[in-house]
Motif scaffolding. Structure first.
Motif, PDB file in Angstrom:
ATOM      1  N   ILE A 115      10.037  -8.269   1.097  1.00 13.18           N
ATOM      2  CA  ILE A 115      10.153  -6.942   0.504  1.00 13.18           C
ATOM      3  C   ILE A 115       9.342  -6.815  -0.791  1.00 13.18           C
ATOM      4  O   ILE A 115       8.752  -5.787  -1.057  1.00 13.18           O
ATOM      5  CB  ILE A 115      11.648  -6.588   0.295  1.00 13.18           C
ATOM      6  CG1 ILE A 115      12.165  -5.978   1.579  1.00 13.18           C
ATOM      7  CG2 ILE A 115      11.865  -5.649  -0.860  1.00 13.18           C
ATOM      8  CD1 ILE A 115      13.628  -5.683   1.588  1.00 13.18           C
ATOM      9  N   GLY A 116       9.261  -7.881  -1.550  1.00 21.00           N
ATOM     10  CA  GLY A 116       8.591  -7.738  -2.827  1.00 21.00           C
ATOM     11  C   GLY A 116       7.117  -8.106  -2.851  1.00 21.00           C
ATOM     12  O   GLY A 116       6.512  -8.144  -3.910  1.00 21.00           O
ATOM     13  N   VAL A 117       6.507  -8.401  -1.699  1.00 21.94           N
ATOM     14  CA  VAL A 117       5.143  -8.924  -1.726  1.00 21.94           C
ATOM     15  C   VAL A 117       4.116  -7.822  -1.945  1.00 21.94           C
ATOM     16  O   VAL A 117       4.431  -6.643  -1.974  1.00 21.94           O
ATOM     17  CB  VAL A 117       4.801  -9.735  -0.456  1.00 21.94           C
ATOM     18  CG1 VAL A 117       5.787 -10.851  -0.284  1.00 21.94           C
ATOM     19  CG2 VAL A 117       4.730  -8.826   0.737  1.00 21.94           C
ATOM     20  N   GLU A 118       2.874  -8.231  -2.034  1.00 15.81           N
ATOM     21  CA  GLU A 118       1.782  -7.328  -2.352  1.00 15.81           C
ATOM     22  C   GLU A 118       1.575  -6.266  -1.289  1.00 15.81           C
ATOM     23  O   GLU A 118       1.799  -6.505  -0.102  1.00 15.81           O
ATOM     24  CB  GLU A 118       0.490  -8.154  -2.470  1.00 15.81           C
ATOM     25  CG  GLU A 118       0.344  -8.848  -3.793  1.00 15.81           C
ATOM     26  CD  GLU A 118       0.239  -7.854  -4.930  1.00 15.81           C
ATOM     27  OE1 GLU A 118      -0.807  -7.188  -5.037  1.00 15.81           O
ATOM     28  OE2 GLU A 118       1.193  -7.732  -5.707  1.00 15.81           O
ATOM     29  N   PRO A 119       1.153  -5.070  -1.683  1.00 16.27           N
ATOM     30  CA  PRO A 119       0.848  -4.034  -0.689  1.00 16.27           C
ATOM     31  C   PRO A 119      -0.276  -4.489   0.222  1.00 16.27           C
ATOM     32  O   PRO A 119      -1.147  -5.257  -0.172  1.00 16.27           O
ATOM     33  CB  PRO A 119       0.392  -2.855  -1.544  1.00 16.27           C
ATOM     34  CG  PRO A 119       0.905  -3.129  -2.911  1.00 16.27           C
ATOM     35  CD  PRO A 119       0.952  -4.614  -3.043  1.00 16.27           C
ATOM     36  N   SER A 120      -0.231  -4.021   1.482  1.00 18.46           N
ATOM     37  CA  SER A 120      -1.249  -4.461   2.431  1.00 18.46           C
ATOM     38  C   SER A 120      -2.133  -3.317   2.885  1.00 18.46           C
ATOM     39  O   SER A 120      -3.030  -3.484   3.664  1.00 18.46           O
ATOM     40  CB  SER A 120      -0.549  -5.090   3.642  1.00 18.46           C
ATOM     41  OG  SER A 120       0.261  -4.118   4.258  1.00 18.46           O
ATOM     42  N   GLY A 121      -1.870  -2.126   2.395  1.00 13.64           N
ATOM     43  CA  GLY A 121      -2.602  -0.951   2.863  1.00 13.64           C
ATOM     44  C   GLY A 121      -4.048  -0.970   2.405  1.00 13.64           C
ATOM     45  O   GLY A 121      -4.482  -1.888   1.703  1.00 13.64           O
ATOM     46  N   PRO A 122      -4.779   0.077   2.814  1.00 15.58           N
ATOM     47  CA  PRO A 122      -6.186   0.127   2.412  1.00 15.58           C
ATOM     48  C   PRO A 122      -6.307   0.219   0.889  1.00 15.58           C
ATOM     49  O   PRO A 122      -5.477   0.836   0.232  1.00 15.58           O
ATOM     50  CB  PRO A 122      -6.696   1.389   3.093  1.00 15.58           C
ATOM     51  CG  PRO A 122      -5.485   2.188   3.442  1.00 15.58           C
ATOM     52  CD  PRO A 122      -4.383   1.209   3.632  1.00 15.58           C
ATOM     53  N   LEU A 169       5.289  -3.203   7.274  1.00 15.62           N
ATOM     54  CA  LEU A 169       3.886  -2.885   6.962  1.00 15.62           C
ATOM     55  C   LEU A 169       3.234  -4.026   6.200  1.00 15.62           C
ATOM     56  O   LEU A 169       2.076  -4.374   6.427  1.00 15.62           O
ATOM     57  CB  LEU A 169       3.816  -1.628   6.097  1.00 15.62           C
ATOM     58  CG  LEU A 169       3.935  -0.261   6.768  1.00 15.62           C
ATOM     59  CD1 LEU A 169       3.848   0.830   5.714  1.00 15.62           C
ATOM     60  CD2 LEU A 169       2.840  -0.079   7.791  1.00 15.62           C
ATOM     61  N   ARG A 170       4.006  -4.611   5.282  1.00 17.77           N
ATOM     62  CA  ARG A 170       3.443  -5.684   4.448  1.00 17.77           C
ATOM     63  C   ARG A 170       3.291  -6.978   5.222  1.00 17.77           C
ATOM     64  O   ARG A 170       2.673  -7.921   4.744  1.00 17.77           O
ATOM     65  CB  ARG A 170       4.341  -5.901   3.240  1.00 17.77           C
ATOM     66  CG  ARG A 170       4.550  -4.612   2.465  1.00 17.77           C
ATOM     67  CD  ARG A 170       4.068  -4.719   1.068  1.00 17.77           C
ATOM     68  NE  ARG A 170       3.792  -3.398   0.543  1.00 17.77           N
ATOM     69  CZ  ARG A 170       4.368  -2.890  -0.545  1.00 17.77           C
ATOM     70  NH1 ARG A 170       5.254  -3.601  -1.193  1.00 17.77           N
ATOM     71  NH2 ARG A 170       4.027  -1.697  -0.976  1.00 17.77           N
ATOM     72  N   GLY A 171       3.899  -7.040   6.393  1.00 19.98           N
ATOM     73  CA  GLY A 171       3.743  -8.227   7.215  1.00 19.98           C
ATOM     74  C   GLY A 171       2.487  -8.180   8.073  1.00 19.98           C
ATOM     75  O   GLY A 171       2.148  -9.143   8.750  1.00 19.98           O
ATOM     76  N   ILE A 172       1.791  -7.034   8.050  1.00 22.41           N
ATOM     77  CA  ILE A 172       0.573  -6.895   8.861  1.00 22.41           C
ATOM     78  C   ILE A 172      -0.576  -7.633   8.173  1.00 22.41           C
ATOM     79  O   ILE A 172      -0.789  -7.495   6.968  1.00 22.41           O
ATOM     80  CB  ILE A 172       0.210  -5.397   9.022  1.00 22.41           C
ATOM     81  CG1 ILE A 172       1.344  -4.641   9.722  1.00 22.41           C
ATOM     82  CG2 ILE A 172      -1.112  -5.238   9.748  1.00 22.41           C
ATOM     83  CD1 ILE A 172       1.433  -4.858  11.188  1.00 22.41           C
ATOM     84  N   MET A 221       1.843  -2.619  16.285  1.00 21.19           N
ATOM     85  CA  MET A 221       2.021  -4.022  15.905  1.00 21.19           C
ATOM     86  C   MET A 221       3.394  -4.282  15.304  1.00 21.19           C
ATOM     87  O   MET A 221       3.912  -5.391  15.372  1.00 21.19           O
ATOM     88  CB  MET A 221       0.948  -4.445  14.892  1.00 21.19           C
ATOM     89  CG  MET A 221      -0.372  -4.798  15.525  1.00 21.19           C
ATOM     90  SD  MET A 221      -1.550  -5.252  14.258  1.00 21.19           S
ATOM     91  CE  MET A 221      -1.064  -6.950  13.952  1.00 21.19           C
ATOM     92  N   MET A 222       3.961  -3.251  14.668  1.00 20.23           N
ATOM     93  CA  MET A 222       5.262  -3.485  14.027  1.00 20.23           C
ATOM     94  C   MET A 222       6.405  -2.880  14.835  1.00 20.23           C
ATOM     95  O   MET A 222       7.413  -2.459  14.287  1.00 20.23           O
ATOM     96  CB  MET A 222       5.268  -2.985  12.581  1.00 20.23           C
ATOM     97  CG  MET A 222       4.763  -1.586  12.378  1.00 20.23           C
ATOM     98  SD  MET A 222       4.689  -1.177  10.624  1.00 20.23           S
ATOM     99  CE  MET A 222       6.372  -0.702  10.314  1.00 20.23           C
ATOM    100  N   ARG A 223       6.263  -2.900  16.156  1.00 19.96           N
ATOM    101  CA  ARG A 223       7.333  -2.276  16.948  1.00 19.96           C
ATOM    102  C   ARG A 223       8.657  -3.034  16.820  1.00 19.96           C
ATOM    103  O   ARG A 223       9.720  -2.441  16.942  1.00 19.96           O
ATOM    104  CB  ARG A 223       6.913  -2.132  18.412  1.00 19.96           C
ATOM    105  CG  ARG A 223       6.551  -3.419  19.107  1.00 19.96           C
ATOM    106  CD  ARG A 223       6.164  -3.141  20.564  1.00 19.96           C
ATOM    107  NE  ARG A 223       5.712  -4.373  21.193  1.00 19.96           N
ATOM    108  CZ  ARG A 223       4.457  -4.807  21.158  1.00 19.96           C
ATOM    109  NH1 ARG A 223       3.521  -4.081  20.549  1.00 19.96           N
ATOM    110  NH2 ARG A 223       4.129  -5.950  21.726  1.00 19.96           N
ATOM    111  N   GLY A 224       8.593  -4.337  16.520  1.00 21.76           N
ATOM    112  CA  GLY A 224       9.831  -5.093  16.299  1.00 21.76           C
ATOM    113  C   GLY A 224      10.605  -4.552  15.108  1.00 21.76           C
ATOM    114  O   GLY A 224      11.814  -4.347  15.173  1.00 21.76           O
ATOM    115  N   THR A 225       9.868  -4.272  14.019  1.00 21.22           N
ATOM    116  CA  THR A 225      10.505  -3.723  12.820  1.00 21.22           C
ATOM    117  C   THR A 225      11.070  -2.342  13.106  1.00 21.22           C
ATOM    118  O   THR A 225      12.179  -2.011  12.669  1.00 21.22           O
ATOM    119  CB  THR A 225       9.471  -3.623  11.681  1.00 21.22           C
ATOM    120  OG1 THR A 225       8.700  -4.813  11.669  1.00 21.22           O
ATOM    121  CG2 THR A 225      10.144  -3.440  10.365  1.00 21.22           C
TER     122      THR A 225
END
Lengths: 314, 301
Positions: free
Chosen positions: B9-16, A199-202, A228-232
């Motif tokens: 794994i430790g990076v910033e959240p990307s959600g709304p 999710l954080r890679g999006i 988009m994250m189907r690989g993960t």
């Protein structure tokens, strides 16, 4: 000095090349020596070992390997043995149950974790710690939790809900559900961690665009982010599948295969047959366990090969 | 499958981005807290049950605090619980696990480190194929290989011995550890290696003087992975370790299975807590390192 140069010049190019080859080989010799253990494991264990198992599955080996070939007899017996057929059904039920619950629950946890919440580290620590424990421990804890007389059921009943019934392990028809709960408890944290990283890679732009278009967050997750994250997702899925096929420790600790044969699995079947000195038969079962994994690896190799070809064509 | 290690794994959240406290925010926390309870309850039950007497377990509910907490069961589980053969508790298992772990962890990691280094900088004909086979091996169900290994080890007289179980852990740890180290070495700048080569250093010299000091962080991840993995192992210990070296997990299962008369949950749970203590301590102390290892380590089952 000049003699050496003259000597070098007198060599034909062919000789020079072979000398260079030899020198290169000599330079690589320590690397080859250093990787001898790896060669031994890759070839000795993973190639010859698997071949040995497959070959033995066509023999009537008892305690020691014999090469008295009996064709597909072991497989015929295997697939007409109730305990094996039931074990295969169990692993499908248990596997589909565990994998679907882990993926859905893990994805929900990952999405909720991604909402810029407070105490993210604390939540992550809590969701992941069961994975640090042995499957034996997981099995034993949940055996107590689901124990009908002292466990969860008794605790809820003592609160006044006297008709409350939840003791899946006591009944052969529901025992696998108890095992699914225990394995979800142990493994969902990992699925969550992998999906959260995905999710954080999006790209943040996706979120900006969907907000501009006024698309609700849940739709964005389901229709844009998830594809988009189907690989993960595939990664998480492969790990879950591999672990399901291996399932052994948790069965032994939680139910011992019972009640009856209600929670026997292919892995326990193989080990029991080795212990019962029925190696040919056990190896036929082991070969059957290998097939889905081999198919998965093959599929992955084909997909990767196709992706590489597409990339080189573009 | 190799490119999956999530480094982010430790990076910033990307959600709304959240607005203020809304019903939705409360819902998010409610869900997470309920989930956290689901994950924490069994730990809670395990710890408090280990401190309750049997009469108290029978009388009360399993979630309640013990009225008269006792550590008697811990002592019993450690030193006098019966495993069918003997009544020495978990202590022998603890020391066996300690021996197995202390030997298997360095052996498996050193070999995997050399593998990863050779695969990144000293490729030879067939090295990629070897690596491919090894990665495939990470996915093979253990039961497929158990009998061939039993057979081979008994032929050389190592079946049921300490060196035998160390070899088995080294074999099954190799795919994932080699992957871990190969990915790490492949990410180092190749100039580093070339400069050492120009200076005339060979395979081992570069390994010991350049690569080893640089790979400390990834080696820590590997140690955490192996310590928890080997400590938690049940199947290999059961099959390969032999009666003298049974690890703690196997002893734990034997203690729980050996119930004369009524099941004594206090002892069982105390034994469970004691067996789980080592990996749990490793987990809570190592924190983020453990999470890093998980992406790679989850392949190992």
């Amino acid at each position: 000095m000049t003699t050496i140069v003259a000597y070098e010049q007198s060599l034909t190019t062919g000789q020079l090349k072979s000398r260079a080859n030899r020198r290169r080989l000599l330079g690589k010799l320590p690397a080859i020596i250093g990787t001898l253990p790896m060669m031994a494991v890759a070839i000795g264990v993973f190639v010859i070992g698997i071949a040995f198992t497959v070959v033995l599955s066509f023999t009537n080996s008892k305690l020691f390997p014999s090469f008295n070939f009996v064709g597909t007899r072991q497989y015929e017996v295997l697939w007409s043995t109730t305990r094996w057929v039931e074990s295969v059904k169990h692993i499908w039920f248990y596997g589909l149950g565990q994998i679907s619950v882990s993926l859905v629950f893990g994805f929900l946890l990952a999405v909720f974790m991604d909402q810029r919440i407070r105490g993210e580290d604390a939540f992550r620590t809590i969701f992941l710690y069961p994975f640090a424990l042995s499957a034996v421990i997981t099995g034993l804890i949940w055996q107590l939790m689901l124990e009908p007389i002292w466990g969860l059921q008794a605790a809820v009943r003592s609160l006044g809900f006297t008709n409350f019934t939840f003791a899946p392990l006591a009944d052969g028809n529901t025992a696998l559900i108890g095992m699914v709960i225990a394995s979800v408890w142990q493994g969902t944290g990992v699925t969550m961690a992998i999906l959260l990283a995905g999710l954080r890679g999006i790209d943040d732009e996706i979120w900006k665009a969907s907000r501009v278009d006024g698309i609700p967050a849940w739709r964005t997750y389901l229709s844009i982010v998830l594809p988009m994250m189907r690989g993960t997702v595939a990664t998480a899925l492969v790990l879950l599948v591999v672990n399901v096929v291996r399932t052994f420790d948790i069965v032994i600790a939680m139910t011992g295969g019972g009640p009856g044969i209600a929670t026997q699995m292919p892995a326990t079947y193989v080990i029991d047959n080795i212990n019962a000195r029925n190696v040919g038969h056990g190896m036929a079962a082991a070969t059957c366990m290998l097939l889905p994994i081999a198919a998965l690896v093959l599929l992955q190799a084909i997909l990767r090969w196709r992706a590489a070809r597409k990339r080189s064509a573009a | 499958m190799t490119a999956l290690a999530p480094t982010s794994i430790g990076v910033e959240p990307s959600g709304p981005r959240p607005r203020h406290i809304t019903a939705g925010r409360i819902g998010i926390y409610a869900f997470l807290i309920i989930a956290a309870l689901f994950f924490l309850l069994p730990l809670w039950v395990m710890v408090i049950t280990s401190m309750k007497s049997m009469s108290e377990i029978r009388a009360g509910n399993i979630f309640a605090l013990p009225m008269q907490p006792t550590l008697d069961y811990w002592v019993k589980a450690w030193s006098s619980a019966c495993t069918g053969v003997s009544c020495n508790g978990l202590a022998p298992g603890f020391f066996n696990s300690l021996k197995i772990t202390a030997l298997s962890v360095p052996v498996s990691i050193v070999i995997a480190m050399i593998n990863g280094y050779a695969l990144s900088f000293w490729r030879f004909r067939g090295s990629e194929l070897l690596f491919g086979i090894l990665v495939f091996g990470a996915f093979v169900p253990f039961q497929v290989l158990i009998y061939p290994i039993i057979f081979a080890l008994s032929r050389v007289g190592l079946f049921g011995t300490l060196p035998g179980i160390v070899i088995v852990h080294t074999i099954f740890g190799m795919p994932i550890l080699t992957l871990l180290f190969r990915n790490f070495f492949a990410s180092l700048p190749s100039e580093l290696f070339k400069a050492a080569r120009v200076d005339g250093a060979g395979f081992w010299r570069i390994f010991f003087w350049v690569m080893l000091p640089m790979s400390v962080p990834i080696a820590i991840v590997a140690v955490i992975l192996q310590v928890t993995g080997i400590w938690n192992d049940f199947l290999f210990g059961l099959v390969f370790a032999g009666r003298e070296n049974l690890p703690m997990t196997v002893q734990l299962n034997n203690i729980v299975r050996t119930s004369t008369g009524t099941v004594e949950y206090g002892t069982n749970m105390a034994a469970t807590v004691l067996t789980g203590a080592v990996p749990l301590i490793v987990y809570f102390v190592s924190g983020k390192w453990f999470v890093r290892g998980i992406a790679a380590g989850a392949v190992k089952g």
